[in-house]
Design an enzyme around this catalytic site. Structure first.
Site, PDB file in Angstrom:
ATOM      1  N   ASP A  93      57.756  24.325 -64.971  1.00  0.00           N
ATOM      2  CA  ASP A  93      58.143  23.529 -66.140  1.00  0.00           C
ATOM      3  C   ASP A  93      57.105  22.438 -66.337  1.00  0.00           C
ATOM      4  O   ASP A  93      56.558  21.904 -65.368  1.00  0.00           O
ATOM      5  CB  ASP A  93      59.524  22.899 -65.929  1.00  0.00           C
ATOM      6  CG  ASP A  93      60.649  23.927 -65.970  1.00  0.00           C
ATOM      7  OD1 ASP A  93      60.550  24.889 -66.756  1.00  0.00           O
ATOM      8  OD2 ASP A  93      61.627  23.757 -65.221  1.00  0.00           O
TER       9      ASP A  93
ATOM     10  N   ASP B  34      61.526  28.611 -72.065  1.00  0.00           N
ATOM     11  CA  ASP B  34      62.787  27.922 -72.350  1.00  0.00           C
ATOM     12  C   ASP B  34      62.907  27.604 -73.839  1.00  0.00           C
ATOM     13  O   ASP B  34      63.981  27.729 -74.432  1.00  0.00           O
ATOM     14  CB  ASP B  34      62.882  26.623 -71.549  1.00  0.00           C
ATOM     15  CG  ASP B  34      62.874  26.840 -70.047  1.00  0.00           C
ATOM     16  OD1 ASP B  34      63.279  27.926 -69.591  1.00  0.00           O
ATOM     17  OD2 ASP B  34      62.448  25.914 -69.331  1.00  0.00           O
TER      18      ASP B  34
END
Length: 177
Positions: A135, A153
């Site tokens: 991330d 995402d």
């Protein structure tokens, strides 16, 4: 006058071929998501150290974070079994999403499914190769911050939005009938 069965069969065959061609286009959108996700993750991993943060605005930073859990770090503190649990879920979801794409539907529906499929495979790749998801996008304000996320995402979120829009469009058409 009813069309002959030969003509009806020819029309059904051409419609099937057209649908088959369209479903491959939606898979191409999934592939674009996977490539964008993996290229961006590789660039961040190459350019940053784990935990490093580079602010770009007062509300946005690039960070290098690894998430062994799911959304919002759900089960991130588990003892490692969650990796294979999330791998199994992603694989099952991938099969279901491909099946849904092959069935077809509205452009909103197929776009949503394709985006979710690409995002799911992007994060699945991370889990299989490094055991956790990379991330790097972080939005924040003062002491508050949204959990870091990635291109996969974002695609999953956009895909879910498209499916919600499609559900309202479908319901509206049914009410008009």
């Amino acid at each position: 006058m009813k069309p002959s069965s030969t003509m009806a069969g020819a029309h059904a065959t051409s419609a099937g071929i057209a649908h088959a061609a369209l479903w491959w286009r939606w898979l191409a959108l999934s592939l674009v998501v996977i490539v964008a996700d993996q290229v961006s993750k590789h660039a961040i991993v190459a350019a940053m150290q784990p935990g490093e943060s580079r602010p770009y605005t007062s509300f946005f930073s690039l960070v290098l974070a690894f998430n062994s859990g799911a959304a919002f770090s759900f089960l991130a503190d588990a003892q490692g079994w969650q990796r294979w649990f999330f791998v199994a879920i992603a694989m099952a979801a991938g099969v279901l999403l491909v099946w849904l794409l092959r069935r077809g539907g509205s452009a909103w529906f197929c776009c949503g499914v394709a985006l979710i499929l690409g995002g799911a495979i992007g994060n699945l790749y991370d889990r299989l190769v490094i055991g956790k998801v990379v991330d790097f996008l972080l939005f924040h304000y003062a002491q508050w911050s949204w959990p870091a996320f990635n291109v996969a995402d974002s695609a999953i979120t956009a895909g879910a939005f498209a499916l919600i829009v499609d559900s309202f469009r479908t319901r509206h058409r049914q009410e008009d009938a």
